[in-house]
Design a protein around this motif. Sequence first.
Motif, short mmCIF file in Angstrom:
data_model
loop_
_atom_site.label_atom_id
_atom_site.label_comp_id
_atom_site.label_asym_id
_atom_site.label_seq_id
_atom_site.Cartn_x
_atom_site.Cartn_y
_atom_site.Cartn_z
N GLY A 43 68.67 69.89 79.93
CA GLY A 43 68.78 70.16 81.48
C GLY A 43 70.05 69.35 81.88
N GLY A 44 70.76 68.86 81.10
CA GLY A 44 72.12 68.27 81.27
C GLY A 44 73.16 69.45 81.31
N SER A 45 74.39 68.84 81.76
CA SER A 45 75.71 69.83 81.40
C SER A 45 76.69 68.98 80.63
N VAL A 46 77.88 69.69 80.26
CA VAL A 46 78.77 69.33 79.44
C VAL A 46 80.15 69.21 80.03
N ALA A 47 80.82 68.14 80.10
CA ALA A 47 82.24 68.00 80.56
C ALA A 47 83.42 68.71 79.40
N SER A 48 84.19 69.03 79.96
CA SER A 48 85.40 69.49 78.93
C SER A 48 86.31 68.36 78.71
N SER A 49 86.14 66.98 79.32
CA SER A 49 86.82 66.04 78.73
C SER A 49 86.56 64.73 79.72
N PRO A 50 86.79 63.67 79.12
CA PRO A 50 86.29 62.27 79.78
C PRO A 50 86.82 62.22 81.46
N ALA A 51 87.95 62.83 81.73
CA ALA A 51 88.41 62.96 82.98
C ALA A 51 87.75 63.70 83.87
N ASP A 52 87.05 64.80 83.31
CA ASP A 52 86.37 65.78 84.06
C ASP A 52 85.01 65.23 84.47
N LEU A 53 84.50 64.43 83.34
CA LEU A 53 83.23 63.67 83.51
C LEU A 53 83.42 62.66 84.55
N ALA A 54 84.45 61.92 84.53
CA ALA A 54 84.51 60.49 85.60
C ALA A 54 84.59 61.06 86.87
N ALA A 55 85.11 62.27 87.04
CA ALA A 55 85.41 62.80 88.51
C ALA A 55 84.26 62.99 89.22
N SER A 56 83.11 63.35 88.26
CA SER A 56 81.75 63.85 88.89
C SER A 56 80.59 62.84 89.12
N PRO A 77 95.12 60.52 77.34
CA PRO A 77 95.69 61.77 78.42
C PRO A 77 94.98 62.38 79.28
N GLU A 78 93.50 62.45 78.85
CA GLU A 78 92.43 63.14 79.64
C GLU A 78 91.48 62.19 79.84
N GLY A 79 91.70 60.55 79.68
CA GLY A 79 90.72 59.63 79.87
C GLY A 79 90.17 59.24 81.47
N THR A 80 89.08 58.65 81.24
CA THR A 80 88.08 58.57 82.50
C THR A 80 88.94 57.56 83.68
N LEU A 81 90.06 56.87 83.16
CA LEU A 81 90.86 55.91 84.05
C LEU A 81 91.58 56.72 85.08
N SER A 82 91.99 58.07 84.67
CA SER A 82 92.81 58.85 85.54
C SER A 82 91.97 59.44 86.46
N THR A 83 90.44 59.67 86.57
CA THR A 83 89.80 60.15 87.77
C THR A 83 88.98 59.15 88.19
N MET A 84 88.63 58.08 87.73
CA MET A 84 87.56 57.22 87.96
C MET A 84 87.37 56.90 89.46
N ARG A 85 85.96 57.08 89.77
CA ARG A 85 85.86 56.82 91.40
C ARG A 85 85.80 55.17 91.69
N PRO A 86 86.64 54.84 92.85
CA PRO A 86 86.30 53.55 92.87
C PRO A 86 84.87 53.13 93.35
N GLU A 87 84.52 52.05 93.05
CA GLU A 87 83.11 51.54 93.07
C GLU A 87 82.22 52.13 91.87
N ALA A 88 82.76 53.11 90.95
CA ALA A 88 82.05 53.41 89.80
C ALA A 88 81.82 52.32 88.91
N VAL A 89 80.76 52.56 88.29
CA VAL A 89 80.21 51.42 87.14
C VAL A 89 80.21 52.16 85.96
N HIS A 90 80.91 51.46 84.83
CA HIS A 90 80.86 51.97 83.59
C HIS A 90 80.17 50.85 82.59
N LEU A 91 78.94 51.45 82.06
CA LEU A 91 78.20 50.53 81.21
C LEU A 91 78.62 50.99 79.71
N GLU A 92 79.36 50.07 79.06
CA GLU A 92 79.84 50.11 77.72
C GLU A 92 78.97 49.62 77.07
#
Length: 297
Positions: A43-56, A77-92
């Motif tokens: 039931g999940g979906s797959v992003a084309s890049s980390p940046a695509d994932l972070a944007a949503s 080049p297509e990392g999450t940092l380029s599209t990371m939402r303000p207030e987003a939380v990254h659990l590493e």
Amino acid sequence: MRTIGVIGLGKMGLPIAENLLDRGFDVVGYRRSIECPELEAAGGSVASSPADLAASCEVIVSILPTADDLERVVRGPEGTLSTMRPEAVHLEMSTIPVPRKLDLMRRLEDVGATMLDCPISGSPVMVRPRLATVFAAGAAEAIDRVADVLDAISGPWVKTGDFGTGTHLKYISSMLVATHTVAAAEAIVLARRNNLDLDMVQSALERSIAGSALLEQRGPRMAQRCWLPAPGPIATLHEILDQVEAHLHDLGEHRPVFEAAKAVFDQAVADGWGELDISSVHDQISNEDAFITGVSK
């Protein structure tokens, strides 16, 4: 429900994603091979890049093999940092050295996001039934905001303190896994040498003060000398033990029990036993060739 991104859909990441889906979260995943039919079937979906994932995504979970892998998905080049939402939380959730995580945490702060240090302790087979434990470290307010996500990922989780303390507790946990496994193996080998009934030994020790979770879990495997399938491969633990060794060196610490246990795992890796369960160190100690379900390795 918030949308959660999961980066790294391997043996740990995929069951994490499935647990999130079970709790009603929308889940977007990413792995380098791009395709993940298992996640889509759940039931999940797959992003084309980390940046695509972070944007949503409002929350991102990453669990990756190496620090370089994490660096690439965050700052590439297509990392999450380029599209990371303000207030987003990254659990590493990867087990990698704290200084590498700290650098990326500060990069995220520059764009108004938060990274938490949240390694997960437990073997892959423990993740899906939510038996693994997450050590959550970092900004307390951010941890509180993602408490429902942590609840979905694992049954037990604990706040450990400032950023980095989660990884350091994971190191301590791994030290104990290594030393307790070797101690249990030595006990089973001694029982064999004395021709004791191994079922009786297992039952007696489990009920005594000498028992341990590792003996309870791995003692029967040692008695049967059955190393596959491997709920906890030697190679996986050994990678963490290398980090623990380096961390102790940086601290100027000498830990003889850990060092003795690590030497056993070092030899097991050198002998090509990396894919076998950690219980196979029984045969390292008894100086026997490892057997895989009765077939000599």
